[in-house]
Design a protein around this motif. Sequence first.
Motif, mmCIF file in Angstrom:
data_model
loop_
_atom_site.group_PDB
_atom_site.id
_atom_site.type_symbol
_atom_site.label_atom_id
_atom_site.label_comp_id
_atom_site.label_asym_id
_atom_site.label_seq_id
_atom_site.Cartn_x
_atom_site.Cartn_y
_atom_site.Cartn_z
ATOM 1 N N HIS A 44 72.262 107.104 1.311
ATOM 2 C CA HIS A 44 72.428 105.975 0.555
ATOM 3 C C HIS A 44 73.054 106.200 -0.581
ATOM 4 N N GLU A 142 70.878 96.534 2.620
ATOM 5 C CA GLU A 142 69.531 96.851 1.606
ATOM 6 C C GLU A 142 69.170 95.509 1.344
ATOM 7 N N HIS A 169 63.926 94.841 -0.087
ATOM 8 C CA HIS A 169 64.102 95.620 -1.272
ATOM 9 C C HIS A 169 62.980 95.658 -2.042
ATOM 10 N N HIS A 210 61.509 101.286 0.470
ATOM 11 C CA HIS A 210 61.103 99.832 -0.210
ATOM 12 C C HIS A 210 60.061 99.056 0.175
ATOM 13 N N HIS A 231 65.916 106.404 1.455
ATOM 14 C CA HIS A 231 66.114 106.911 0.189
ATOM 15 C C HIS A 231 64.620 106.782 -0.730
ATOM 16 N N ARG A 242 57.682 103.661 -4.699
ATOM 17 C CA ARG A 242 58.745 103.841 -3.860
ATOM 18 C C ARG A 242 58.650 105.117 -2.798
ATOM 19 N N ASP A 343 71.052 108.190 -3.355
ATOM 20 C CA ASP A 343 71.024 107.132 -4.170
ATOM 21 C C ASP A 343 71.428 107.252 -5.632
HETATM 22 ZN ZN ZN Z 1 67.114 101.114 -2.794
#
Ligand code: ZN
Length: 394
Positions: A44, A142, A169, A210, A231, A242, A343
Motif C-alpha cells: 500500500h 481504495e 475507506h 478500513h 495496510h 483500523r 502506507d
Molecule cells: Zn487507507
Amino acid sequence: MKNSIRSIRFFSLCMFLFLIINITSFCQDEVDKLHKEALVWDCHNDLVYRVLYEKLDIGVRLPAGHVDIPRLKEGQVDVQTVALFVQNFLYPDKCAQQAFQLIEAMKKAIDKNADSVELARTGADVERIVKAGKIAMPLAIEGGHAIEDDLELLRKFHSLGVSSMTITHNISHGWADSSGDKPRWGGLNELGRKVVKEMNRIGMIIDISHVSDETFFDVMETTEDPVIASHSGCRTLNPHHRNMSDKMLRVLGDNGGVIGIVFVLPFLTPEYNKAMGDLIAISQPWFRKTPSVEDLDARIAIEHLRAGQDWPMENLPTIDDVLDHIDHAVKIAGVDHVGLGADMYPRTPSPVGIRGAQDYPNITRGLKKRGYADEDIAKILGGNFLRVWKTVTN
Ligand SMILES: [Zn+2]
C-alpha cells in the motif's frame, strides 16, 4: 616477562576484535543476500497522489517523501501496490470520475518509467516483471464507494488493470460499513454480498482494511477466495479501529488471507495515536469545512502542508513497533498470513529506523535478529502476498 604478557594480551584482543568484525560482516552479508533474493512487496502506497496532484516525476529521487522509483530500487522492493484513493466526499456520484483520472495518471507515470516499472494485473505478471529485473506495480482502488453502487463500474476498473479494491475507506456507503464511520447496514447489505461474489468471479482481490468488524465477518462468510488487509495493524497492541482484533486475525488465517502490516504511526502505538487525536481536536474547525470537487487540488495541497508542519514529532514509534505488530500477527494468524503494507504518507514522519522505501532491508535485519527462519522471512517480505495474487487473479 611483563612485556611478553602484554603482547599476548594485545594479540588476543586483536584476534577477538577481528572475529567480531568478521562475524558482524558475515551476518550483514547474509541479511543482504536474503533480502536481495526474497520477493519484497509493499502492499500500500499513495504514490499516485504525488503524480496527479503534486505533478512530480517518481522516476527521480524526490527531495522529500518516502517512496519513489530510486528509493524502491535502493530498498530492493520488487512489488509496490499503488492505492488509487478516491476522496470520500465525492460519493455518491463523482467517485468514478476521480478513479479514472487516478488510473490514467498512474498508467502514464508507469509508461514514462517503463525501463524500471511495469503495471502488474495478475500474480503471473508480478513473477514475469520481477524476473525481468523491474518493479511490478499492481493498482488498487481504495474505497468501494468508487464503484458508485454499480457492478458495471467494478468490472470496468478491473478491465483497466485494477487488481484489488478495499471494500470501504472511511465512510459507510451504499453497500458496506466502514470502521471510520457510523454503521448504515450492520456490515454488508445484499448489494455488498453481490459485490464480494462478483470480485470472486472476475478474480479481483478483496481488501478488508478500513471495514467495520461486522463488514469483515460478512465478507469472510461470503467470499470463496482468500482476502487481504493491505495496510492494517494488530488491535491487541493498539486498540485503533483500523487495526484487527485477534478474532479477526484468526479468521483471516483460516481463510488463507494475508495482513500487510502498516507503518502509519497512529496505528502503531497508543501514545502516538493520542498525540494525533489531540492535534485533530485542535484542527476540528478546519476539518469540518466540506470542500467542493473544484477545490480538491487546494485541499490536498493544504493537507500535505499541514501534515508537514503540525505532525507531533515527539516519541515517534520505531521499527521495533512495526516488528512487534508483525510478531503478534504471526503468533495469532500464522506466518503464512502476514506481509507488509506500509502506507508511508509523503509529508508525515515514518517510524524511526525506516526513513523510506530505501530502508526495507532494516525489516529483514530486524526479523533475522528476532530469530525468524529465512524461509519465513521470505514469506513475510512478499511470498505470502504473491500466493494470494496467484490464487485469485490468475
Ligand atoms: Zn487507507
